[in-house]
Every structure is written in structure tokens, then in C-alpha cells.
Design a protein around this motif. Structure first.
Motif, PDB file in Angstrom:
ATOM      1  N   GLN A 170      44.137  46.438  33.843  1.00  0.00           N
ATOM      2  CA  GLN A 170      44.421  47.295  34.987  1.00  0.00           C
ATOM      3  C   GLN A 170      43.184  47.863  35.676  1.00  0.00           C
ATOM      4  OE1 GLN A 170      47.646  50.074  34.245  1.00  0.00           O
ATOM      5  NE2 GLN A 170      48.509  48.724  32.693  1.00  0.00           N
ATOM      6  N   ASN A 171      42.001  47.650  35.075  1.00  0.00           N
ATOM      7  CA  ASN A 171      40.768  48.050  35.752  1.00  0.00           C
ATOM      8  C   ASN A 171      40.334  46.881  36.643  1.00  0.00           C
ATOM      9  OD1 ASN A 171      38.304  48.961  36.605  1.00  0.00           O
ATOM     10  ND2 ASN A 171      37.317  48.862  34.594  1.00  0.00           N
ATOM     11  N   THR A 172      40.829  46.866  37.871  1.00  0.00           N
ATOM     12  CA  THR A 172      40.623  45.719  38.754  1.00  0.00           C
ATOM     13  C   THR A 172      39.514  45.933  39.777  1.00  0.00           C
ATOM     14  OG1 THR A 172      42.351  46.548  40.240  1.00  0.00           O
ATOM     15  CG2 THR A 172      43.030  44.993  38.523  1.00  0.00           C
ATOM     16  N   LYS A 173      38.715  46.969  39.569  1.00  0.00           N
ATOM     17  CA  LYS A 173      37.606  47.236  40.482  1.00  0.00           C
ATOM     18  C   LYS A 173      36.325  46.563  39.965  1.00  0.00           C
ATOM     19  CE  LYS A 173      39.462  50.322  43.432  1.00  0.00           C
ATOM     20  NZ  LYS A 173      39.447  50.199  44.893  1.00  0.00           N
ATOM     21  N   ASN A 199      38.753  47.433  29.690  1.00  0.00           N
ATOM     22  CA  ASN A 199      39.987  46.991  30.358  1.00  0.00           C
ATOM     23  C   ASN A 199      39.672  46.366  31.716  1.00  0.00           C
ATOM     24  OD1 ASN A 199      42.772  46.657  30.188  1.00  0.00           O
ATOM     25  ND2 ASN A 199      43.206  48.539  31.319  1.00  0.00           N
ATOM     26  N   SER A 200      38.530  45.646  31.773  1.00  0.00           N
ATOM     27  CA  SER A 200      38.004  45.147  33.042  1.00  0.00           C
ATOM     28  C   SER A 200      38.506  43.745  33.376  1.00  0.00           C
ATOM     29  CB  SER A 200      36.472  45.135  32.993  1.00  0.00           C
ATOM     30  OG  SER A 200      35.939  44.482  34.126  1.00  0.00           O
ATOM     31  N   PHE A 201      39.114  43.619  34.517  1.00  0.00           N
ATOM     32  CA  PHE A 201      39.573  42.337  35.025  1.00  0.00           C
ATOM     33  C   PHE A 201      38.390  41.415  35.302  1.00  0.00           C
ATOM     34  CE2 PHE A 201      42.083  40.193  38.695  1.00  0.00           C
ATOM     35  CZ  PHE A 201      42.513  39.187  37.836  1.00  0.00           C
ATOM     36  N   PHE A 202      37.316  41.970  35.869  1.00  0.00           N
ATOM     37  CA  PHE A 202      36.136  41.180  36.217  1.00  0.00           C
ATOM     38  C   PHE A 202      35.507  40.527  34.986  1.00  0.00           C
ATOM     39  CE2 PHE A 202      31.430  41.187  36.423  1.00  0.00           C
ATOM     40  CZ  PHE A 202      31.268  40.135  37.318  1.00  0.00           C
ATOM     41  N   TRP A 203      35.231  41.328  33.949  1.00  0.00           N
ATOM     42  CA  TRP A 203      34.593  40.769  32.754  1.00  0.00           C
ATOM     43  C   TRP A 203      35.510  39.769  32.053  1.00  0.00           C
ATOM     44  CZ3 TRP A 203      29.739  41.101  33.011  1.00  0.00           C
ATOM     45  CH2 TRP A 203      29.096  42.258  33.457  1.00  0.00           C
ATOM     46  N   GLY A 204      36.801  40.022  32.115  1.00  0.00           N
ATOM     47  CA  GLY A 204      37.751  39.078  31.534  1.00  0.00           C
ATOM     48  C   GLY A 204      37.670  37.722  32.211  1.00  0.00           C
ATOM     49  N   ILE A 205      37.664  37.725  33.559  1.00  0.00           N
ATOM     50  CA  ILE A 205      37.569  36.470  34.313  1.00  0.00           C
ATOM     51  C   ILE A 205      36.237  35.781  34.053  1.00  0.00           C
ATOM     52  CG2 ILE A 205      37.414  35.479  36.631  1.00  0.00           C
ATOM     53  CD1 ILE A 205      39.363  37.547  37.600  1.00  0.00           C
ATOM     54  N   LEU A 206      35.150  36.555  34.106  1.00  0.00           N
ATOM     55  CA  LEU A 206      33.808  35.986  33.964  1.00  0.00           C
ATOM     56  C   LEU A 206      33.650  35.256  32.632  1.00  0.00           C
ATOM     57  CD1 LEU A 206      30.849  35.621  34.821  1.00  0.00           C
ATOM     58  CD2 LEU A 206      30.375  37.870  33.835  1.00  0.00           C
ATOM     59  N   PHE A 207      33.860  35.953  31.530  1.00  0.00           N
ATOM     60  CA  PHE A 207      33.606  35.354  30.222  1.00  0.00           C
ATOM     61  C   PHE A 207      34.640  34.288  29.857  1.00  0.00           C
ATOM     62  CE2 PHE A 207      31.200  39.379  29.683  1.00  0.00           C
ATOM     63  CZ  PHE A 207      29.967  38.813  29.379  1.00  0.00           C
ATOM     64  N   THR A 208      35.868  34.460  30.288  1.00  0.00           N
ATOM     65  CA  THR A 208      36.879  33.445  30.001  1.00  0.00           C
ATOM     66  C   THR A 208      36.581  32.163  30.761  1.00  0.00           C
ATOM     67  OG1 THR A 208      38.535  35.183  29.698  1.00  0.00           O
ATOM     68  CG2 THR A 208      39.338  32.930  29.943  1.00  0.00           C
ATOM     69  N   THR A 209      36.128  32.271  32.005  1.00  0.00           N
ATOM     70  CA  THR A 209      35.743  31.084  32.771  1.00  0.00           C
ATOM     71  C   THR A 209      34.613  30.341  32.075  1.00  0.00           C
ATOM     72  OG1 THR A 209      36.378  32.158  34.852  1.00  0.00           O
ATOM     73  CG2 THR A 209      34.926  30.247  35.001  1.00  0.00           C
ATOM     74  N   LEU A 210      33.620  31.076  31.601  1.00  0.00           N
ATOM     75  CA  LEU A 210      32.491  30.443  30.899  1.00  0.00           C
ATOM     76  C   LEU A 210      32.955  29.762  29.610  1.00  0.00           C
ATOM     77  CD1 LEU A 210      29.706  33.170  31.342  1.00  0.00           C
ATOM     78  CD2 LEU A 210      30.113  31.123  32.715  1.00  0.00           C
ATOM     79  N   ILE A 211      33.866  30.416  28.887  1.00  0.00           N
ATOM     80  CA  ILE A 211      34.380  29.838  27.640  1.00  0.00           C
ATOM     81  C   ILE A 211      35.165  28.563  27.916  1.00  0.00           C
ATOM     82  CG2 ILE A 211      36.022  30.199  25.743  1.00  0.00           C
ATOM     83  CD1 ILE A 211      35.199  33.166  25.798  1.00  0.00           C
ATOM     84  N   VAL A 212      36.071  28.613  28.897  1.00  0.00           N
ATOM     85  CA  VAL A 212      36.909  27.448  29.215  1.00  0.00           C
ATOM     86  C   VAL A 212      36.045  26.291  29.696  1.00  0.00           C
ATOM     87  CG1 VAL A 212      38.673  26.573  30.803  1.00  0.00           C
ATOM     88  CG2 VAL A 212      38.982  28.787  29.686  1.00  0.00           C
ATOM     89  N   ARG A 213      35.088  26.565  30.563  1.00  0.00           N
ATOM     90  CA  ARG A 213      34.201  25.508  31.062  1.00  0.00           C
ATOM     91  C   ARG A 213      33.357  24.902  29.946  1.00  0.00           C
ATOM     92  NH1 ARG A 213      34.092  23.749  36.689  1.00  0.00           N
ATOM     93  NH2 ARG A 213      35.461  25.231  37.746  1.00  0.00           N
ATOM     94  N   THR A 214      32.927  25.747  29.006  1.00  0.00           N
ATOM     95  CA  THR A 214      32.119  25.242  27.897  1.00  0.00           C
ATOM     96  C   THR A 214      32.959  24.386  26.954  1.00  0.00           C
ATOM     97  OG1 THR A 214      30.698  27.204  28.033  1.00  0.00           O
ATOM     98  CG2 THR A 214      30.587  25.911  26.017  1.00  0.00           C
ATOM     99  N   ILE A 215      34.199  24.806  26.707  1.00  0.00           N
ATOM    100  CA  ILE A 215      35.095  24.013  25.860  1.00  0.00           C
ATOM    101  C   ILE A 215      35.354  22.643  26.486  1.00  0.00           C
ATOM    102  CG2 ILE A 215      37.474  23.862  24.994  1.00  0.00           C
ATOM    103  CD1 ILE A 215      37.396  26.885  24.576  1.00  0.00           C
ATOM    104  N   ALA A 216      35.451  22.605  27.815  1.00  0.00           N
ATOM    105  CA  ALA A 216      35.710  21.342  28.516  1.00  0.00           C
ATOM    106  C   ALA A 216      34.443  20.510  28.703  1.00  0.00           C
ATOM    107  CB  ALA A 216      36.346  21.626  29.875  1.00  0.00           C
ATOM    108  N   TRP A 217      33.296  21.017  28.264  1.00  0.00           N
ATOM    109  CA  TRP A 217      32.019  20.315  28.470  1.00  0.00           C
ATOM    110  C   TRP A 217      32.009  18.921  27.842  1.00  0.00           C
ATOM    111  CZ3 TRP A 217      27.273  23.082  30.191  1.00  0.00           C
ATOM    112  CH2 TRP A 217      26.183  22.209  30.353  1.00  0.00           C
ATOM    113  N   PRO A 218      32.507  18.712  26.611  1.00  0.00           N
ATOM    114  CA  PRO A 218      32.491  17.352  26.039  1.00  0.00           C
ATOM    115  C   PRO A 218      33.197  16.321  26.911  1.00  0.00           C
ATOM    116  CG  PRO A 218      32.999  18.958  24.336  1.00  0.00           C
ATOM    117  CD  PRO A 218      33.022  19.695  25.644  1.00  0.00           C
ATOM    118  N   THR A 255      43.606  41.732  44.983  1.00  0.00           N
ATOM    119  CA  THR A 255      44.083  41.800  46.361  1.00  0.00           C
ATOM    120  C   THR A 255      43.692  40.510  47.058  1.00  0.00           C
ATOM    121  OG1 THR A 255      44.079  43.141  48.380  1.00  0.00           O
ATOM    122  CG2 THR A 255      41.981  42.909  47.220  1.00  0.00           C
ATOM    123  N   SER A 256      43.753  40.491  48.377  1.00  0.00           N
ATOM    124  CA  SER A 256      43.331  39.338  49.157  1.00  0.00           C
ATOM    125  C   SER A 256      42.839  39.812  50.511  1.00  0.00           C
ATOM    126  CB  SER A 256      44.499  38.355  49.346  1.00  0.00           C
ATOM    127  OG  SER A 256      45.446  38.886  50.264  1.00  0.00           O
TER     128      SER A 256
END
Length: 331
Positions: free
Chosen positions: A203-206, A85-104, A215-216
Motif C-alpha cells: 500500500q506504500n505506492t509513492k 511496504n513499498s510497491f517500488f522496491w517490490g517491483i524493482l527487486f522482483t523484476t531483477l530476480i525474474v530476469r536473472t532466473i530467465a537468464w539461462p 495510477t496512470s
């Protein structure tokens, strides 16, 4: 003008991205004064609610962003929930996936950049040939010869802009996901305020169980979270400047190709102006990243990926350049 756009298309796109992003952040959707922090709601009702806009301008750019953000949010949520339930891993892998899809799309821009480089000497000769001939007939002849040149190198003079507009809603969709995926809404039940998370919330945002991502710098109560927000923002700014410097550095084959050719004073002035604008843009993005640690983390991951992407792109350009040179020698 076309040459200037093609030479600086990435920087122009980023400036355009920043401009529209700032406009978007000042907008508000129907029934919500803070659309960027509105949670994703369950089912079709929640999905359709995302397409209620307060103006025709907002609807024009909001429709593609809303369509794209939902599948990205779904991917981010499922990856994060599958990894504690990790926010960090969600952001990390989703960013890599989206960037790779946009690679072409990036590859197409990269190929266009190489073609424009190869075409530049002939383009300069045309400009020198017709530089002092301002009569309509000469200008028409110049345009005809330029079109032949574009056809020869298979370059669309305005085609470089289309991939940029395609990329924009993709990255804005990812931006919206990072801002909204953990957003909450408050309802009153029997006189008691109840906080409810959206359907994709992680909800695991640490980060490493220590640093708070949701936060900010301006909201964090713990000193460590404030320091972490500054470190992430500064790291993002440093990597962005590094990426710009690497992109502006001419590769070996281009130095060989441009040997004996020097840029004129107008080109040098334009390059200095674009460099200054890129620094101002980076500063603004760094300041914006202080408003959201998770957003800063997303941009930092994107900056790292962009350096890798640029490295691969330069290598591919070098290979394609020598192939083109070998082909022209044989012919």
C-alpha cells in the motif's frame, strides 16, 4: 525462412509477445470483466479462482501465466513488505530476480545466435549451389546437406523457438503481478461499500514519498504524477530503441568474420522491414505504458536490465567465437 527466423528471432518474439498481450488484455475471465485488475485472494479458494477462464483460448495461455504469477506475487509482496511496504522496491527487486532466473534461457538463445553466425557462410554456399536446381531430387539433396550442416554445428533449426515460448509465460506472469498486486475489490457491509485489498497488496505506492505509482497518465489527478508517467514512458521507449540499436551493431569479431561479404538486396529489405516493425512495436508499448505508471516502471527496469544482459551476452559470444576459431585452427 529458418535463417530469417534465427536472424530476427528476438524481434519476432517481441512482436508475437505484443500480439498475444493485446489479445489477452481484451479477454475476460469468468466472473470478472477486468481480470488484469482482479486482486489476489487469500488461500486455496483465491488461487483456484484464478483458473476459471471464459474460453478455451484464454485457458490455453492463462494456465501457465496464472501458475507463475502467484509465486512472483508472493516474492514481490514479501520483498516490498520487508522494505517499508513499498510497491517500488517490490517491483524493482522482483523484476531483477525474474530476469536473472530467465537468464539461462537467454544464454541458450545467445549461444544459438553465435552458432548460426558461424554456420552462415556454409549455408550461403549451399543455397548458391542449389539456387537454380528446382527438381525434387536436388531439393532433397539440399535438405540432406543442410541437416548435416545443422548437425555439424549442433543447431536445431526450430529449437530457437522453444526458449521464446518458455520466456513468454514468465514475463506475462510478472506483467500480471504488476497489474494486479495492488488491485482492490468492493463489498457491501451493512449497506456501506468497503474497499478490500488482495493478500499481496503493497500500500506504500509513492516513489520517494512523492510520485504515485498506482495510477496512470489518464487517471492521475496531480500534474506531477502525469508528468512522471510521461517521463517514465518516454524513458522506456528511448532505452528500448537504444537496446535495439546496440543489438543491431556488429561486434568487432563479426566484422572480421564477415569481411568481404555483403548482404544481398533481399536481406537488406528484410532488415529494413524488421527495423520499421520494431519502431512501431516500441511506439505501441510506450502508448500502453501510459495506462499504468507501475507497468511503465516495470518495463523501464526491464529495458535497463536487457541492455546489461545484451552487453554480457556479446562479450560471452566474443569469447566463445575466438575459442571456436582457435579450436578449428588447431584441428
Amino acid at each position: 525462412m529458418v535463417q530469417f527466423i534465427n536472424r530476427h528471432k528476438y524481434k519476432i518474439f517481441m512482436i508475437f509477445f505484443l500480439f498475444v498481450l493485446l489479445l489477452g488484455l481484451t479477454g475476460c475471465r469468468t466472473n470478472s470483466n477486468e481480470w488484469s485488475t482482479k486482486p489476489y485472494l487469500e488461500g486455496w479458494a483465491g488461487y483456484s479462482y484464478d483458473f476459471q477462464f471464459s474460453s478455451s483460448w484464454e485457458a490455453m495461455w492463462g494456465w501457465p501465466v496464472s501458475i507463475i504469477s502467484w509465486p512472483i506475487a508472493w516474492i514481490c509482496s514479501h520483498i516490498g513488505k520487508g522494505l517499508g511496504n513499498s510497491f517500488f522496491w517490490g517491483i524493482l527487486f522482483t523484476t531483477l530476480i525474474v530476469r536473472t532466473i530467465a537468464w539461462p534461457i537467454y544464454s541458450k538463445q545467445n549461444s544459438m545466435s553465435l552458432k548460426m553466425t558461424l554456420m552462415q557462410p556454409e549455408m550461403n554456399r549451399l543455397q548458391r549451389k542449389y539456387g537454380n536446381r528446382k527438381d525434387p531430387q536436388s531439393q532433397q539433396q539440399m535438405q540432406m546437406e543442410m541437416m548435416k550442416l545443422y548437425k555439424k554445428y549442433k543447431v536445431n533449426p526450430i529449437g530457437c523457438l522453444l526458449p521464446m515460448f518458455i520466456q513468454f509465460p514468465i514475463f506475462m506472469g510478472m506483467y500480471e503481478v504488476v497489474r494486479r498486486i495492488n488491485a482492490t475489490s468492493t463489498t457491501i457491509v451493512n449497506g456501506v461499500s468497503v474497499i478490500e485489498y488482495g493478500s499481496f497488496a503493497l500500500q506504500n505506492t509513492k516513489l520517494f514519498g512523492y510520485f504515485e505509482l498506482n495510477t496512470s497518465f489518464f487517471e492521475a489527478t496531480a500534474i506531477r504524477d502525469k508528468v512522471f508517467a510521461v517521463v517514465i514512458a518516454l524513458a522506456f521507449g528511448a532505452l528500448t530503441i537504444l537496446s535495439q540499436k546496440l543489438a543491431s551493431r556488429k561486434p568487432k569479431y563479426l566484422k572480421e568474420y564477415n569481411q568481404g561479404r555483403s548482404a544481398n538486396s533481399q536481406q537488406e529489405q528484410q532488415q529494413k522491414q524488421m527495423k520499421m516493425m520494431s519502431y512501431v512495436m516500441t511506439f505501441m508499448f510506450v502508448f500502453m505504458s501510459l495506462s499504468s505508471t507501475s507497468l511503465a516502471l516495470y518495463w523501464l527496469i526491464g529495458a535497463i536490465y536487457q541492455i546489461f544482459q545484451s552487453f554480457v551476452g556479446r562479450k560471452l559470444n566474443e569469447i566463445n567465437y575466438y575459442k571456436a576459431q582457435k579450436k578449428s585452427t588447431v584441428l
